[in-house]
Structure formats: structure tokens, C-alpha cells
Design a protein around this motif. Structure first.
Motif, PDB file in Angstrom:
ATOM      1  N   SER A 249      29.399  70.572  41.772  1.00 51.77           N
ATOM      2  CA  SER A 249      30.770  70.016  41.310  1.00 51.77           C
ATOM      3  C   SER A 249      30.381  68.464  40.697  1.00 51.77           C
ATOM      4  CB  SER A 249      31.754  69.980  42.107  1.00 51.77           C
ATOM      5  OG  SER A 249      32.333  71.428  42.481  1.00 51.77           O
ATOM      6  N   SER A 250      29.357  67.769  41.804  1.00 49.83           N
ATOM      7  CA  SER A 250      28.994  66.527  41.523  1.00 49.83           C
ATOM      8  C   SER A 250      28.236  66.437  40.286  1.00 49.83           C
ATOM      9  CB  SER A 250      28.008  66.150  42.534  1.00 49.83           C
ATOM     10  OG  SER A 250      28.787  66.318  43.768  1.00 49.83           O
ATOM     11  N   ILE A 251      27.660  67.428  39.810  1.00 49.66           N
ATOM     12  CA  ILE A 251      26.715  67.688  38.313  1.00 49.66           C
ATOM     13  C   ILE A 251      27.779  67.593  37.397  1.00 49.66           C
ATOM     14  CG2 ILE A 251      25.056  68.850  37.099  1.00 49.66           C
ATOM     15  CD1 ILE A 251      23.724  69.492  39.621  1.00 49.66           C
ATOM     16  N   ASP A 252      28.747  68.160  37.413  1.00 49.94           N
ATOM     17  CA  ASP A 252      29.692  68.277  36.401  1.00 49.94           C
ATOM     18  C   ASP A 252      30.513  66.851  36.492  1.00 49.94           C
ATOM     19  OD1 ASP A 252      29.236  70.916  35.961  1.00 49.94           O
ATOM     20  OD2 ASP A 252      30.880  71.860  36.998  1.00 49.94           O
ATOM     21  N   ARG A 253      30.703  66.302  37.551  1.00 54.51           N
ATOM     22  CA  ARG A 253      31.404  64.967  37.421  1.00 54.51           C
ATOM     23  C   ARG A 253      30.303  63.930  36.543  1.00 54.51           C
ATOM     24  NH1 ARG A 253      32.689  65.854  42.838  1.00 54.51           N
ATOM     25  NH2 ARG A 253      31.517  64.175  43.543  1.00 54.51           N
ATOM     26  N   VAL A 254      29.098  64.106  37.004  1.00 50.84           N
ATOM     27  CA  VAL A 254      28.303  63.068  36.396  1.00 50.84           C
ATOM     28  C   VAL A 254      28.183  63.186  34.837  1.00 50.84           C
ATOM     29  CG1 VAL A 254      25.869  62.465  36.215  1.00 50.84           C
ATOM     30  CG2 VAL A 254      26.922  62.987  38.471  1.00 50.84           C
ATOM     31  N   LYS A 255      28.183  64.752  34.592  1.00 54.21           N
ATOM     32  CA  LYS A 255      28.165  64.994  33.064  1.00 54.21           C
ATOM     33  C   LYS A 255      29.541  64.448  32.219  1.00 54.21           C
ATOM     34  CE  LYS A 255      25.018  68.901  33.058  1.00 54.21           C
ATOM     35  NZ  LYS A 255      25.019  70.575  33.072  1.00 54.21           N
ATOM     36  N   GLY A 260      30.749  56.430  35.148  1.00 61.00           N
ATOM     37  CA  GLY A 260      31.290  56.423  36.615  1.00 61.00           C
ATOM     38  C   GLY A 260      30.228  56.501  37.702  1.00 61.00           C
ATOM     39  N   PHE A 261      29.467  57.489  37.434  1.00 60.90           N
ATOM     40  CA  PHE A 261      28.313  57.313  38.508  1.00 60.90           C
ATOM     41  C   PHE A 261      27.295  56.421  38.347  1.00 60.90           C
ATOM     42  CE2 PHE A 261      23.792  58.946  39.216  1.00 60.90           C
ATOM     43  CZ  PHE A 261      24.118  59.301  40.388  1.00 60.90           C
ATOM     44  N   ALA A 262      27.208  55.759  37.222  1.00 58.35           N
ATOM     45  CA  ALA A 262      26.380  54.641  37.171  1.00 58.35           C
ATOM     46  C   ALA A 262      26.833  53.578  37.959  1.00 58.35           C
ATOM     47  CB  ALA A 262      26.012  54.198  35.726  1.00 58.35           C
ATOM     48  N   ALA A 375      13.551  53.448  44.482  1.00 57.43           N
ATOM     49  CA  ALA A 375      14.422  53.882  43.523  1.00 57.43           C
ATOM     50  C   ALA A 375      14.747  55.248  43.408  1.00 57.43           C
ATOM     51  CB  ALA A 375      14.030  53.063  42.254  1.00 57.43           C
ATOM     52  N   ILE A 376      13.719  56.011  43.388  1.00 55.49           N
ATOM     53  CA  ILE A 376      13.707  57.615  43.346  1.00 55.49           C
ATOM     54  C   ILE A 376      14.570  58.091  44.482  1.00 55.49           C
ATOM     55  CG2 ILE A 376      12.543  59.600  43.239  1.00 55.49           C
ATOM     56  CD1 ILE A 376      10.236  58.146  41.932  1.00 55.49           C
ATOM     57  N   LEU A 377      14.125  57.591  45.702  1.00 60.39           N
ATOM     58  CA  LEU A 377      14.874  57.885  46.800  1.00 60.39           C
ATOM     59  C   LEU A 377      16.301  57.309  46.891  1.00 60.39           C
ATOM     60  CD1 LEU A 377      12.296  57.246  49.735  1.00 60.39           C
ATOM     61  CD2 LEU A 377      12.846  59.244  48.971  1.00 60.39           C
ATOM     62  N   PHE A 378      16.607  56.380  46.235  1.00 59.88           N
ATOM     63  CA  PHE A 378      17.914  55.584  46.363  1.00 59.88           C
ATOM     64  C   PHE A 378      18.707  56.609  45.307  1.00 59.88           C
ATOM     65  CE2 PHE A 378      20.392  52.719  43.614  1.00 59.88           C
ATOM     66  CZ  PHE A 378      21.653  52.627  44.446  1.00 59.88           C
ATOM     67  N   PHE A 379      18.264  57.071  44.132  1.00 61.12           N
ATOM     68  CA  PHE A 379      18.854  57.832  43.282  1.00 61.12           C
ATOM     69  C   PHE A 379      19.249  59.023  43.960  1.00 61.12           C
ATOM     70  CE2 PHE A 379      18.905  61.252  39.937  1.00 61.12           C
ATOM     71  CZ  PHE A 379      19.932  60.614  39.178  1.00 61.12           C
ATOM     72  N   ALA A 380      17.949  59.768  44.561  1.00 60.83           N
ATOM     73  CA  ALA A 380      18.576  61.097  45.346  1.00 60.83           C
ATOM     74  C   ALA A 380      19.500  60.921  46.188  1.00 60.83           C
ATOM     75  CB  ALA A 380      17.402  61.228  45.867  1.00 60.83           C
ATOM     76  N   ILE A 381      19.476  60.011  47.061  1.00 63.25           N
ATOM     77  CA  ILE A 381      20.600  59.774  48.110  1.00 63.25           C
ATOM     78  C   ILE A 381      21.929  59.208  47.694  1.00 63.25           C
ATOM     79  CG2 ILE A 381      21.319  58.395  50.010  1.00 63.25           C
ATOM     80  CD1 ILE A 381      18.442  57.601  50.601  1.00 63.25           C
ATOM     81  N   THR A 382      22.042  58.604  46.453  1.00 67.22           N
ATOM     82  CA  THR A 382      23.173  58.363  45.808  1.00 67.22           C
ATOM     83  C   THR A 382      23.915  59.709  45.295  1.00 67.22           C
ATOM     84  OG1 THR A 382      22.663  56.064  45.416  1.00 67.22           O
ATOM     85  CG2 THR A 382      24.290  56.895  44.259  1.00 67.22           C
ATOM     86  N   ALA A 383      22.953  60.422  44.431  1.00 72.11           N
ATOM     87  CA  ALA A 383      23.422  61.726  44.080  1.00 72.11           C
ATOM     88  C   ALA A 383      24.068  62.605  45.082  1.00 72.11           C
ATOM     89  CB  ALA A 383      22.250  62.425  43.130  1.00 72.11           C
ATOM     90  N   ALA A 384      23.072  62.651  46.102  1.00 71.40           N
ATOM     91  CA  ALA A 384      23.668  63.640  47.267  1.00 71.40           C
ATOM     92  C   ALA A 384      24.852  63.064  47.839  1.00 71.40           C
ATOM     93  CB  ALA A 384      22.298  63.605  48.289  1.00 71.40           C
ATOM     94  N   THR A 385      25.238  61.832  47.737  1.00 73.26           N
ATOM     95  CA  THR A 385      26.621  61.627  48.439  1.00 73.26           C
ATOM     96  C   THR A 385      27.643  61.401  47.418  1.00 73.26           C
ATOM     97  OG1 THR A 385      25.818  59.097  48.378  1.00 73.26           O
ATOM     98  CG2 THR A 385      25.443  60.476  50.607  1.00 73.26           C
ATOM     99  N   TYR A 386      27.410  61.482  46.080  1.00 76.40           N
ATOM    100  CA  TYR A 386      28.586  61.101  44.997  1.00 76.40           C
ATOM    101  C   TYR A 386      29.552  62.425  45.056  1.00 76.40           C
ATOM    102  CZ  TYR A 386      30.434  60.296  40.371  1.00 76.40           C
ATOM    103  OH  TYR A 386      31.440  59.996  39.438  1.00 76.40           O
TER     104      TYR A 386
END
Length: 386
Positions: A249-255, A260-262, A375-386
Motif C-alpha cells: 500500500s505504501s508503494i501505491d501511495r508513493v506512485k 508527498g513522499f519526497a 542516505a541509502i539507509l535513510f531512504f530505506a528507513i523512511t520508505a519502511a515507515t511511510y
């Protein structure tokens, strides 16, 4: 001789109002103590009047403005010196470096978010879908509220004719579509893995295969409920499996809303840097181990550097907006930032130019590599909590 005593003798600081114990922390005091030596509160038993309250209010503002003024001036124009003074004991002269960094960075992202929101709205766009009225005479064509001289316009009759032709073509296409057979959607092949098969894999393979299976299943059957999906897949209904499946569902919201994700990710940067600053300070502690600075003093230096970067971006936010491009911010990162960092190292650690340049180049390499990884870790953590 005037019978009126000076204000300091009649106000709350007067000797007749002093006590032998602090009313705030109960620390024992002498009658000569104007302030408590333990907590700093004024030594006064006088009841607070409206005048006293107003004076203390404006006094606290002046004191805060003084600290902020010195902080802004020295962090902008005295790189490294502000850290040297703060570490040397001038704590009340400057704002707390950790709080200053968080405050400036949060203000920057709030303003940037507001600018992005308002700049996306264009009040000059015509949102009215009604066809503008076209009036033609020999010299002037009126299109809506615009008077366009010497301009030829298309005759309404020809427009109506074209419109009728388009409608007839659309009707023909619709009839053809209705006569064409509708092909059923071919089911997508899903590579299934049971829990036993996944458990036999390594952690990275197991995680990748599990999420790939969940993503394919979600895409094919459009089941958003994790518990229902896991039951269909015959997988364990654990908290981790539910969380991993819910990321679809998070992936769909990002798409659907990438901006908003940025914005969500940008808002987390100050806190992310705050928690990763100790990692950066560790390199300074190792490189400058002979200078006998404590680890906390290196950390204060890092937060002053971070504070300067966000303060610079905050100052250049409006000029870049007026220019229409982030030219000044680019100059800040490419030219001003490196020069500032070198001067800060030189002024704070007090080493000669050659050694400082060598350490400056080494630290830049280390920081660039570590920032990429972080930055890679930050993106992964942010995506995981979005």
C-alpha cells in the motif's frame, strides 16, 4: 538630596526582599546574593506584580535575542571560532548548538514546504472550462476579456462543423469497440515459496523472495488486507509478515503522490542527521586524537557545521526562489561550504595549513562515502515507515 532610591533598591532585587533560601530550588543563600548560585533565579521574596512580570518578560526576550545575535554572527563569519568559544566556557553567550541546528533545519523545511505548496498553485491558470466568447468586427477581436487587434479568428460555423465530425467519428469508434471481442486478463505467473522453503534461505534471499511474492500476489489479486493475504498464501500471520505485506500500500501511495513522499522524507532529514552526527564526530575524534579534545567537543563542532549549512540554505531560500533556480544553493555546497569547513578545522583545531589540508581532503572522502551509505539507509528507513 532625592528621597527616591535607585530602581535596583526598590525593585525585586532590593536587599529588603532577599531571603536565606532560594524559593525555586531551596538552595541556601546569603543576604548578599542577588541570584541563586545553583539555579540562577533572582533571590527575592517580593510578590510578583504586573510591572515586574512585564520587565522580566522583556528582559528574557532581550537576553534570548542577544544569544541568538551572537550565534548567528559567529556561526556565519567565524567558522570554528564559535565552537572554540563555546567549548572554552562561553555557554551563555551562544545558543545551544544541538537545539540551534534542529530549530534552523526545521524552520528551513517548513518554509520550503510552504513555498512548494504555494508555487504549485498558479492563480493565472484559467480553471473555467467554458468556451470564451468570440466577437469579431473589422478591427478588433474580443476573446473573453482580451482585445486582440488585427487578429483573424476561426468562424464559429466551421468550429461547429468540425465538432460534429469529431462526434460522428467518436460514435463510429465506439461502435467498433463494442463489436470487438474483449480478451480476458491473463493471470500472471507467481513464483510461490512456502514458509519452509523461505526458512531454508539466507536472510537476504528470504527477505527478497518473500517481498517479491507478496508484491506479485498483491498486484495480481488486489488484496490489501495483510491477514487475509497471508491466509491465502498459507504464510504465518506474524507481525513482521503483516508489516512487510502492508508496504504494498505504501508503494501505491508513493506512485500516486511522489511529491508527498519526497516532502515526508525531507521532513525527517534534521532528525536523521541529528542521530547520525555522533557517527561523523567519531572520525574527528580518531583523526584529532592527539589534540585531547573530548568526544562531545567534536560533536559540538559537527553540529555547528550542520547549523551553518541549514542556516545558509535558509538565507538563500528566498533569493533562489526569485532567481528561479537553485544557483546560490549550489554555490553554497560547491564553493562556500568546503571553504567554510576548511576554515573551521583550521580555527578550532589550530594546526598548520598543510596538515589541515591533508585532513580536510581525507575527511571529505570519508564524509562523501559515509553520506552515500547513510542516505541509502535513510531512504530505506523512511520508505519502511511511510
Amino acid at each position: 538630596m532625592s528621597n527616591t532610591l535607585p530602581e535596583k533598591q526598590t525593585g525585586r532585587k532590593a536587599a529588603k526582599y532577599r531571603g536565606v533560601k532560594c524559593l525555586n530550588c531551596s538552595h541556601p543563600l546569603d543576604l548578599s546574593d542577588v541570584y541563586c548560585s545553583y539555579c540562577g533565579q533572582i533571590n527575592s521574596t517580593k510578590k510578583l506584580s504586573l510591572g515586574d512580570y512585564i520587565k522580566e518578560f522583556f528582559s528574557s526576550i532581550v537576553n534570548y535575542d542577544s544569544r541568538l545575535r551572537y550565534t548567528l554572527k559567529d556561526i556565519l563569519f567565524k567558522p570554528g571560532t564559535i565552537t572554540k568559544n563555546y567549548v572554552g566556557g562561553q555557554r551563555l553567550k551562544y545558543a545551544n548548538p544541538f537545539r540551534f541546528f534542529l530549530s534552523v533545519s526545521i524552520i528551513y523545511f517548513l518554509l520550503q514546504s510552504l513555498i512548494t505548496t504555494f508555487s504549485s498553485y498558479n492563480p493565472f491558470v484559467n480553471l473555467n472550462n467554458d468556451t470564451p466568447v468570440v466577437i469579431k468586427n473589422d478591427s478588433v477581436v474580443t476573446l473573453g476579456n482580451l482585445n486582440i487587434p488585427n487578429q483573424e479568428v476561426i468562424i464559429h460555423d466551421s468550429l461547429d462543423t468540425k465538432k460534429e465530425n469529431l462526434i460522428s467519428e467518436e460514435d463510429t469508434l465506439d461502435k467498433e469497440k463494442r463489436t470487438l471481442p474483449i480478451k480476458p486478463k491473463e493471470p500472471k505467473e507467481i513464483t510461490y515459496y512456502s514458509e519452509a522453503e523461505l526458512d531454508s534461505m539466507s536472510f537476504s534471499d528470504r527477505l527478497g523472495k518473500r517481498f517479491s511474492l507478496y508484491r506479485d500476489f498483491y498486484t495480481e489479486y488486489d488484496i490489501a488486507n495483510p491477514a487475509r493475504a497471508l491466509d491465502s498464501l498459507k504464510h504465518n500471520n506474524t507481525q513482521f509478515n503483516r508489516w512487510l505485506y502492508s508496504k504494498n500500500s505504501s508503494i501505491d501511495r508513493v506512485k500516486e503522490n511522489p511529491f508527498g513522499f519526497a516532502n515526508y522524507m525531507l521532513g525527517k532529514i534534521p532528525f536523521f542527521l541529528f542521530f547520525f552526527a555522533p557517527f561523523f564526530a567519531l572520525f574527528l575524534w580518531l583523526i584529532y586524537s592527539k589534540k585531547k579534545y573530548s568526544y562531545m567537543e567534536h560533536l559540538i563542532f559537527i553540529f555547528h557545521i550542520f547549523g551553518f549549512v541549514f542556516l545558509g540554505m535558509l538565507i538563500l531560500l528566498l533569493p533562489d526562489l526569485l532567481i528561479g533556480d537553485e544557483i546560490l544553493t549550489g554555490i553554497l555546497f560547491m564553493i562556500i561550504g568546503p571553504i567554510y569547513f576548511y576554515k573551521a578545522l583550521r580555527n578550532f583545531y589550530m594546526q598548520n595549513r598543510f596538515i589541515t589540508i591533508i585532513k580536510f581532503l581525507f575527511l571529505n572522502i570519508v564524509f562523501n562515502v559515509s553520506v552515500t551509505i547513510i542516505a541509502i539507509l535513510f531512504f530505506a528507513i523512511t520508505a519502511a515507515t511511510y
